[in-house]
Design an enzyme around this catalytic site. Structure first.
Site, PDB file in Angstrom:
ATOM      1  N   GLY A 119      -3.297   8.504  -5.432  1.00 34.08           N
ATOM      2  CA  GLY A 119      -2.528   7.514  -4.690  1.00 34.08           C
ATOM      3  C   GLY A 119      -2.036   6.353  -5.535  1.00 34.08           C
TER       4      GLY A 119
ATOM      5  N   GLY B 208      -1.643   4.830   2.967  1.00 32.05           N
ATOM      6  CA  GLY B 208      -1.584   3.680   2.073  1.00 32.05           C
ATOM      7  C   GLY B 208      -0.458   2.709   2.351  1.00 32.05           C
ATOM      8  N   SER B 209       0.023   2.107   1.269  1.00 36.95           N
ATOM      9  CA  SER B 209       1.033   1.053   1.397  1.00 36.95           C
ATOM     10  C   SER B 209       2.040   1.171   0.266  1.00 36.95           C
TER      11      SER B 209
ATOM     12  N   GLY C  84       5.846 -14.572  -6.328  1.00 31.80           N
ATOM     13  CA  GLY C  84       4.570 -14.392  -5.636  1.00 31.80           C
ATOM     14  C   GLY C  84       3.392 -14.636  -6.561  1.00 31.80           C
TER      15      GLY C  84
ATOM     16  N   GLY D  44       1.156 -10.697  -8.887  1.00 29.24           N
ATOM     17  CA  GLY D  44       1.882 -11.686  -9.683  1.00 29.24           C
ATOM     18  C   GLY D  44       1.028 -12.219 -10.815  1.00 29.24           C
ATOM     19  N   LEU D  45      -0.255 -12.512 -10.509  1.00 27.78           N
ATOM     20  CA  LEU D  45      -1.114 -13.102 -11.546  1.00 27.78           C
ATOM     21  C   LEU D  45      -1.570 -12.054 -12.565  1.00 27.78           C
TER      22      LEU D  45
ATOM     23  N   GLY E  65       3.561  -8.968  -1.691  1.00 26.93           N
ATOM     24  CA  GLY E  65       2.713  -8.271  -0.728  1.00 26.93           C
ATOM     25  C   GLY E  65       3.098  -6.805  -0.587  1.00 26.93           C
TER      26      GLY E  65
ATOM     27  N   ALA F 276      -8.804  -0.920  -2.872  1.00 31.17           N
ATOM     28  CA  ALA F 276      -9.181   0.481  -3.018  1.00 31.17           C
ATOM     29  C   ALA F 276     -10.587   0.742  -2.463  1.00 31.17           C
TER      30      ALA F 276
ATOM     31  N   HIS G  19     -32.413 -12.729 -19.409  1.00 33.33           N
ATOM     32  CA  HIS G  19     -31.872 -13.790 -20.250  1.00 33.33           C
ATOM     33  C   HIS G  19     -31.498 -13.209 -21.616  1.00 33.33           C
TER      34      HIS G  19
HETATM   35  P1  FAD Z   1      -2.817   4.747  -1.382  1.00 32.06           P
HETATM   36  O1  FAD Z   1      -3.592   4.577  -2.623  1.00 32.06           O
HETATM   37  O2  FAD Z   1      -1.539   4.003  -1.245  1.00 32.06           O
HETATM   38  O3  FAD Z   1      -2.555   6.314  -1.250  1.00 32.06           O
HETATM   39  C1  FAD Z   1      -1.774   6.873  -0.226  1.00 32.06           C
HETATM   40  C2  FAD Z   1      -1.162   8.166  -0.723  1.00 32.06           C
HETATM   41  O4  FAD Z   1      -0.544   8.825   0.380  1.00 32.06           O
HETATM   42  C3  FAD Z   1      -0.065   7.984  -1.761  1.00 32.06           C
HETATM   43  O5  FAD Z   1      -0.195   8.909  -2.803  1.00 32.06           O
HETATM   44  C4  FAD Z   1       1.217   8.245  -0.974  1.00 32.06           C
HETATM   45  O6  FAD Z   1       2.282   8.658  -1.774  1.00 32.06           O
HETATM   46  C5  FAD Z   1       0.718   9.320  -0.035  1.00 32.06           C
HETATM   47  N1  FAD Z   1       1.542   9.504   1.167  1.00 32.06           N
HETATM   48  C6  FAD Z   1       2.117   8.552   1.946  1.00 32.06           C
HETATM   49  N2  FAD Z   1       2.765   9.111   2.978  1.00 32.06           N
HETATM   50  C7  FAD Z   1       2.598  10.456   2.854  1.00 32.06           C
HETATM   51  C8  FAD Z   1       3.026  11.575   3.599  1.00 32.06           C
HETATM   52  N3  FAD Z   1       3.752  11.436   4.715  1.00 32.06           N
HETATM   53  N4  FAD Z   1       2.697  12.821   3.170  1.00 32.06           N
HETATM   54  C9  FAD Z   1       1.973  12.990   2.037  1.00 32.06           C
HETATM   55  N5  FAD Z   1       1.528  11.972   1.300  1.00 32.06           N
HETATM   56  C10 FAD Z   1       1.829  10.717   1.702  1.00 32.06           C
HETATM   57  N6  FAD Z   1      -7.086  -2.526  -5.338  1.00 32.06           N
HETATM   58  C11 FAD Z   1      -8.316  -2.765  -5.829  1.00 32.06           C
HETATM   59  O7  FAD Z   1      -9.308  -2.634  -5.095  1.00 32.06           O
HETATM   60  N7  FAD Z   1      -8.511  -3.122  -7.136  1.00 32.06           N
HETATM   61  C12 FAD Z   1      -7.472  -3.284  -7.995  1.00 32.06           C
HETATM   62  O8  FAD Z   1      -7.673  -3.603  -9.165  1.00 32.06           O
HETATM   63  C13 FAD Z   1      -6.165  -3.048  -7.504  1.00 32.06           C
HETATM   64  N8  FAD Z   1      -5.101  -3.191  -8.318  1.00 32.06           N
HETATM   65  C14 FAD Z   1      -3.848  -2.910  -7.846  1.00 32.06           C
HETATM   66  C15 FAD Z   1      -2.767  -3.073  -8.709  1.00 32.06           C
HETATM   67  C16 FAD Z   1      -1.486  -2.804  -8.260  1.00 32.06           C
HETATM   68  C17 FAD Z   1      -0.324  -2.968  -9.203  1.00 32.06           C
HETATM   69  C18 FAD Z   1      -1.286  -2.346  -6.922  1.00 32.06           C
HETATM   70  C19 FAD Z   1       0.094  -2.004  -6.433  1.00 32.06           C
HETATM   71  C20 FAD Z   1      -2.352  -2.200  -6.057  1.00 32.06           C
HETATM   72  C21 FAD Z   1      -3.646  -2.489  -6.503  1.00 32.06           C
HETATM   73  N9  FAD Z   1      -4.756  -2.385  -5.659  1.00 32.06           N
HETATM   74  C22 FAD Z   1      -6.010  -2.653  -6.144  1.00 32.06           C
HETATM   75  C23 FAD Z   1      -4.622  -1.958  -4.258  1.00 32.06           C
HETATM   76  C24 FAD Z   1      -4.982  -0.476  -4.120  1.00 32.06           C
HETATM   77  O9  FAD Z   1      -4.147   0.287  -4.950  1.00 32.06           O
HETATM   78  C25 FAD Z   1      -4.836  -0.028  -2.680  1.00 32.06           C
HETATM   79  O10 FAD Z   1      -5.591  -0.875  -1.835  1.00 32.06           O
HETATM   80  C26 FAD Z   1      -5.344   1.390  -2.515  1.00 32.06           C
HETATM   81  O11 FAD Z   1      -4.633   2.274  -3.340  1.00 32.06           O
HETATM   82  C27 FAD Z   1      -5.224   1.839  -1.060  1.00 32.06           C
HETATM   83  O12 FAD Z   1      -5.708   3.142  -0.950  1.00 32.06           O
HETATM   84  P2  FAD Z   1      -5.210   4.114   0.205  1.00 32.06           P
HETATM   85  O13 FAD Z   1      -6.001   5.371   0.013  1.00 32.06           O
HETATM   86  O14 FAD Z   1      -5.256   3.442   1.502  1.00 32.06           O
HETATM   87  O15 FAD Z   1      -3.656   4.395  -0.087  1.00 32.06           O
HETATM   88  P1  NAD Z   2      -0.350 -10.903  -2.260  1.00 36.55           P
HETATM   89  O1  NAD Z   2      -0.366 -10.893  -0.796  1.00 36.55           O
HETATM   90  O2  NAD Z   2      -1.637 -10.938  -3.005  1.00 36.55           O
HETATM   91  O3  NAD Z   2       0.533 -12.136  -2.793  1.00 36.55           O
HETATM   92  C1  NAD Z   2       1.885 -12.292  -2.414  1.00 36.55           C
HETATM   93  C2  NAD Z   2       2.306 -13.724  -2.707  1.00 36.55           C
HETATM   94  O4  NAD Z   2       3.715 -13.813  -2.572  1.00 36.55           O
HETATM   95  C3  NAD Z   2       1.696 -14.737  -1.748  1.00 36.55           C
HETATM   96  O5  NAD Z   2       1.119 -15.785  -2.498  1.00 36.55           O
HETATM   97  C4  NAD Z   2       2.887 -15.190  -0.916  1.00 36.55           C
HETATM   98  O6  NAD Z   2       2.753 -16.534  -0.465  1.00 36.55           O
HETATM   99  C5  NAD Z   2       4.030 -15.050  -1.915  1.00 36.55           C
HETATM  100  N1  NAD Z   2       5.383 -14.937  -1.335  1.00 36.55           N
HETATM  101  C6  NAD Z   2       5.752 -14.210  -0.243  1.00 36.55           C
HETATM  102  N2  NAD Z   2       7.084 -14.348  -0.032  1.00 36.55           N
HETATM  103  C7  NAD Z   2       7.566 -15.168  -1.006  1.00 36.55           C
HETATM  104  C8  NAD Z   2       8.865 -15.695  -1.328  1.00 36.55           C
HETATM  105  N3  NAD Z   2       9.937 -15.406  -0.597  1.00 36.55           N
HETATM  106  N4  NAD Z   2       9.004 -16.494  -2.418  1.00 36.55           N
HETATM  107  C9  NAD Z   2       7.908 -16.797  -3.169  1.00 36.55           C
HETATM  108  N5  NAD Z   2       6.657 -16.344  -2.893  1.00 36.55           N
HETATM  109  C10 NAD Z   2       6.489 -15.537  -1.839  1.00 36.55           C
HETATM  110  O7  NAD Z   2       0.519  -9.610  -2.663  1.00 36.55           O
HETATM  111  P2  NAD Z   2       0.686  -8.840  -4.049  1.00 36.55           P
HETATM  112  O8  NAD Z   2       0.342  -9.707  -5.207  1.00 36.55           O
HETATM  113  O9  NAD Z   2       2.037  -8.223  -3.968  1.00 36.55           O
HETATM  114  O10 NAD Z   2      -0.397  -7.699  -3.940  1.00 36.55           O
HETATM  115  C11 NAD Z   2      -0.391  -6.815  -2.820  1.00 36.55           C
HETATM  116  C12 NAD Z   2      -1.795  -6.417  -2.470  1.00 36.55           C
HETATM  117  O11 NAD Z   2      -2.270  -5.445  -3.397  1.00 36.55           O
HETATM  118  C13 NAD Z   2      -2.790  -7.566  -2.556  1.00 36.55           C
HETATM  119  O12 NAD Z   2      -2.860  -8.253  -1.339  1.00 36.55           O
HETATM  120  C14 NAD Z   2      -4.073  -6.890  -2.871  1.00 36.55           C
HETATM  121  O13 NAD Z   2      -4.698  -6.553  -1.656  1.00 36.55           O
HETATM  122  C15 NAD Z   2      -3.648  -5.619  -3.595  1.00 36.55           C
HETATM  123  N6  NAD Z   2      -3.948  -5.795  -5.030  1.00 36.55           N
HETATM  124  C16 NAD Z   2      -5.243  -5.949  -5.391  1.00 36.55           C
HETATM  125  C17 NAD Z   2      -5.558  -6.126  -6.715  1.00 36.55           C
HETATM  126  C18 NAD Z   2      -6.997  -6.303  -7.096  1.00 36.55           C
HETATM  127  O14 NAD Z   2      -7.861  -5.990  -6.278  1.00 36.55           O
HETATM  128  N7  NAD Z   2      -7.309  -6.765  -8.300  1.00 36.55           N
HETATM  129  C19 NAD Z   2      -4.569  -6.157  -7.687  1.00 36.55           C
HETATM  130  C20 NAD Z   2      -3.247  -5.992  -7.277  1.00 36.55           C
HETATM  131  C21 NAD Z   2      -2.955  -5.799  -5.941  1.00 36.55           C
END
Ligand code: FAD
Ligand code: NAD
Length: 476
Positions: free
Chosen positions: A54, A159-160, A195, A200-201, A282, A331, A455
């Site tokens: 995913g 997922g998302s 964001g 973003g960070l 987001g 995840a 420690h």
């Molecule tokens: P997903 O991982 O999104 O998997 C869903 C899968 O379903 C995908 O492969 C999709 O293509 C597939 N799918 C969708 N619709 C269909 C369909 N109709 N038929 C067949 N397949 C389909 N989270 C953390 O906890 N730690 C992190 O460090 C972290 N870093 C991240 C960094 C980035 C850049 C991003 C974008 C996200 C990060 N996240 C992190 C968030 C994390 O990736 C998600 O919370 C997690 O992947 C969600 O898992 P899920 O199983 O719900 O869905």
């Molecule tokens: P986020 O929700 O963490 O942050 C989005 C930011 O964009 C917010 O601060 C919001 O106020 C800002 N924003 C929204 N509209 C805006 C606009 N028009 N102009 C300027 N700022 C605006 O979303 P993300 O960083 O896209 O990450 C998505 C999700 O993926 C996270 O919420 C997190 O759950 C997951 N994620 C997790 C990790 C991790 O666990 N280390 C890493 C990456 C992503």
């Protein structure tokens, strides 16, 4: 609905039946499929991508952490080795190799899930799943139905995907989301990140370390909404020292590209120019094309699938977990939900302890938390006591040369039950595991304070912060 089934059946020969079909093989879906197979269910997994895992494994957690690690090493080699008496000479960046390593890490880990599926006997279907009835699906590839599936239970774990911003269209080159920012072929001279959240960070940090001048545009008056306010303020100061520029209270209204230069317009503010734009505002549920209506699955106004405490949707036999149901989009939260859902189906038992789900931002230093923020406790009227301990008073942090940050422990004022731990500091993501376990076991801050910590370790700072709840920290 009947017509649609007949139409699909005309193109596909046989109906495959399973006890359980999991749609989506992200961390929620693939872990659920493995657990179901362990519990003896004939389990199938459908995912539209060739690589399993995913968002998390393909374009999320794993590739971003690979780049965070590589870029951190690059920055250390350039800036942090001299005080240790190490001269590294002229340190060069080979971005191509760095990206190739990241791709190999993804390849190995996604391939590993294939192996796990084989080992556990999970049947795999490649293609997009679409409901034709509550527990019937077609799997489509290139718009053609290639399988028809039926099951006693269907778990939606789709997922998302990145949220878009009106007026800021990804153009496949200069303006992109996290997916593109994990693979840019050169370091942008100037990068605008929209964001100041997780992505973003984290990705802003990667490209800053590799040499970009990074400006983060955030429409709120703070970074990392949802994180404890004190921790976010301290973190912002550190990130600014590292060179990230923040423009808070800046709402982006549009972005355009001309001759490879991007111009980002802000509401009531001066426009920003950059070579590339990262949209990180987001994520939204990935349910389009699933035809939830055909299954009778309801979602809320934001598109997240609605479920009850057993992850049951409004359609009998259809369940949903992970990012597509909302809550923290993490995840490990998706994994916990996947396991709990399957255990409920197979055994009648299973639950997720939402009070003990940690979160980690993998910047340097890391930011980690479990439990509510101070602001949330105040809002809920919960009386609490607070203990703080700075890493500058921790011996191990000194030896690492990483003394920025603090640990904050929040405990119930009357019972001393541990409510939350917030950390900004070195390896916060590892330290938080102890706090999550303590909260899950219903520990008090006194329990943490009386636990022997090795420690010299960074986790001693957690013990000291717990002692500080009772105003008896020793090393400050
Ligand atoms: P997903 O991982 O999104 O998997 C869903 C899968 O379903 C995908 O492969 C999709 O293509 C597939 N799918 C969708 N619709 C269909 C369909 N109709 N038929 C067949 N397949 C389909 N989270 C953390 O906890 N730690 C992190 O460090 C972290 N870093 C991240 C960094 C980035 C850049 C991003 C974008 C996200 C990060 N996240 C992190 C968030 C994390 O990736 C998600 O919370 C997690 O992947 C969600 O898992 P899920 O199983 O719900 O869905
Ligand atoms: P986020 O929700 O963490 O942050 C989005 C930011 O964009 C917010 O601060 C919001 O106020 C800002 N924003 C929204 N509209 C805006 C606009 N028009 N102009 C300027 N700022 C605006 O979303 P993300 O960083 O896209 O990450 C998505 C999700 O993926 C996270 O919420 C997190 O759950 C997951 N994620 C997790 C990790 C991790 O666990 N280390 C890493 C990456 C992503």
């Amino acid at each position: 609905m009947r017509d649609r089934q007949i139409y699909d059946l005309a193109r596909i020969p046989t109906m495959q039946r399973h006890d359980l079909i999991v749609i989506g093989a992200g961390p929620g879906g693939y872990v659920a499929a493995l657990r179901a197979a362990q519990l003896g269910l004939d389990t199938a997994s459908v995912d539209e991508h060739d690589r399993l895992g995913g968002t998390c494994l393909r374009v999320g957690c794993i590739p971003s952490k690979a780049l965070l690690e590589s870029s951190h090493l690059y920055e250390q080699a350039r800036r942090s080795l001299q005080p240790h008496g190490i001269e590294a000479g002229d340190v060069q960046l080979d971005l191509g190799r760095m990206l190739a390593r990241k791709d190999r890490v993804v390849e190995q880990l996604t391939g590993g899930i294939d192996g796990l599926y084989r080992k556990h006997g999970v049947t795999r279907y490649r293609g997009r799943a679409r409901f034709t009835a509550p527990r019937k699906l077609v799997v489509e590839r290139d718009g053609r139905a290639v399988e028809e599936l039926e099951a006693g239970h269907v778990l939606v774990a789709t997922g998302s995907r990145p949220a878009t911003l009106k007026g800021v269209e990804p153009d496949g080159d200069r303006i992109g989301t996290s997916t593109e920012a994990l693979a840019w072929p050169e370091v942008p001279r100037m990068l605008a990140v929209i964001g100041a959240g997780y992505i973003g960070l984290e990705l802003g940090t990667v490209w800053r370390r590799l040499g970009a001048e990074v400006t983060v545009l955030e429409y709120l008056d703070r970074i990392l909404p949802g994180t404890d306010g004190e921790i976010a303020r301290e973190a912002r100061k550190l990130f600014e020292k590292q060179g990230l520029k923040f423009r808070l209270e800046s709402r982006v209204t549009s972005a355009s590209v001309r001759k490879n230069r991007c111009r980002i317009e802000l509401e009531g503010g001066e426009a920003v120019e950059a070579d590339r734009v990262l949209i990180a505002v987001g994520r939204v549920p990935h349910t389009e094309g699933l035809d939830l209506g055909a299954a009778g699955v309801e979602h809320n106004e934001r598109g997240f699938i609605e479920v009850d405490e057993a992850f049951r949707t409004s359609a009998e036999g259809v369940y949903a977990i992970g990012d597509c149901i909302g809550g923290p989009l993490l995840a490990h939260k998706a994994e916990e939900e996947g396991i709990a859902c399957i255990e409920r189906i197979a055994t009648g038992w299973g639950h997720v302890d939402y009070a003990a789900i940690p979160s980690v931002v993998y910047t340097h230093p890391e930011i980690a938390a479990v439990g509510p923020t101070e602001e949330e406790l105040k809002e809920r009227g919960v009386a609490y006591r607070k203990g703080r301990f700075p890493f500058r008073a921790n011996g191990r942090a000194f030896t690492l040369g990483e003394t920025d940050g603090l640990i904050k422990v929040l405990a119930d004022k009357t019972t001393d039950r541990l409510l939350a731990v917030h950390i900004l500091g070195p390896r916060a993501g590892d330290i938080i595991a102890e706090a999550a376990a303590a909260i899950a076991y219903g520990a008090s801050s006194e329990d943490l304070a009386r636990t022997c910590h090795a420690h010299p370790t960074l986790s001693e700072a957690l013990k000291e912060a717990a002692l500080a709840v009772d105003e008896r920290a020793l090393h400050v």
